[in-house]
Design a protein around this motif. Structure first.
Motif, short mmCIF file in Angstrom:
data_model
loop_
_atom_site.label_atom_id
_atom_site.label_comp_id
_atom_site.label_asym_id
_atom_site.label_seq_id
_atom_site.Cartn_x
_atom_site.Cartn_y
_atom_site.Cartn_z
N MET A 72 0.85 -1.18 0.00
CA MET A 72 0.00 0.00 0.00
C MET A 72 0.89 1.24 0.00
N ASN A 73 0.70 2.06 -0.97
CA ASN A 73 1.43 3.32 -0.99
C ASN A 73 0.50 4.45 -0.51
N PRO A 74 1.06 5.59 -0.13
CA PRO A 74 0.25 6.69 0.40
C PRO A 74 -0.82 7.18 -0.58
N CYS A 75 -0.54 7.15 -1.87
CA CYS A 75 -1.51 7.60 -2.86
C CYS A 75 -2.75 6.70 -2.87
N LEU A 76 -2.53 5.39 -2.80
CA LEU A 76 -3.64 4.45 -2.76
C LEU A 76 -4.46 4.62 -1.48
N CYS A 77 -3.80 4.86 -0.37
CA CYS A 77 -4.51 5.10 0.90
C CYS A 77 -5.40 6.33 0.81
N VAL A 78 -4.89 7.39 0.22
CA VAL A 78 -5.68 8.62 0.07
C VAL A 78 -6.86 8.37 -0.86
N LEU A 79 -6.63 7.64 -1.96
CA LEU A 79 -7.73 7.34 -2.88
C LEU A 79 -8.81 6.49 -2.22
#
Length: 176
Positions: A1-8
């Protein structure tokens, strides 16, 4: 999980929640309500507000069940699918200790999910069958408050010291 996917994922959850609330609010605004506007509940649950309407609520009830299936049913299917994959992977672990550790890690999550979904489905199924206000209030509290309260406790039971303290507490309560 990268931060961009978490935000999405976070934004998707937020968007779905807003659309869900707005949809039911706009549908409730279409109804006409009787003069008796006392909700026999301690919070404005959607099914209780719909029961106060004097106009036809068929479309609202159908919408509640369809949206509930989408918002609760689809994630539940995903959870069931995930756990079948997890259990099949755990059963392939050769050591008994490794299996026990993996099952205990998943057990806390599964108990919270079962408590939330079980009581939530129970509320909506029982409200269609019975008209007991007290049972609906207790069941609504079970799925809206109790899982969140028990969440830290259940997850802390993975800690060895917490398990020992719980055993000590229970053994002190049992008659000798």
């Amino acid at each position: 999980m990268n931060p961009c996917l978490c935000v999405l994922l976070l934004l998707l959850c937020l968007l779905l929640s807003i659309v869900h609330g707005l949809l039911h609010t706009l549908m409730l605004l279409q109804l006409s309500f009787c003069t008796d506007l006392e909700i026999p509940h301690f919070f404005c649950e959607l099914s209780q507000v719909i029961k106060l309407a004097c106009s036809d609520t068929f479309i609202n009830n159908i919408l509640v069940y369809l949206v509930s299936i989408m918002i609760f049913g689809l994630p539940l299917c995903g959870i069931i699918f995930s756990y079948t994959q997890i259990v099949s992977s755990i059963l392939r672990i050769p050591s008994l200790g490794g299996r026990y550790k993996a099952f205990s890690t998943c057990g806390s999550h599964l108990s919270i999910v079962s408590l939330f979904y079980g009581t939530g489905f129970g509320v909506y199924l029982s409200s269609a069958v019975t008209d007991s206000t007290v049972k609906n209030v207790v069941a609504s509290m079970m799925y809206s408050i109790v899982p969140q309260m028990l969440n830290p406790f259940i997850y802390s039971l993975r800690n060895r010291e917490m398990k020992g303290a719980l055993r000590h507490l229970i053994s002190g309560m049992l008659p000798v």
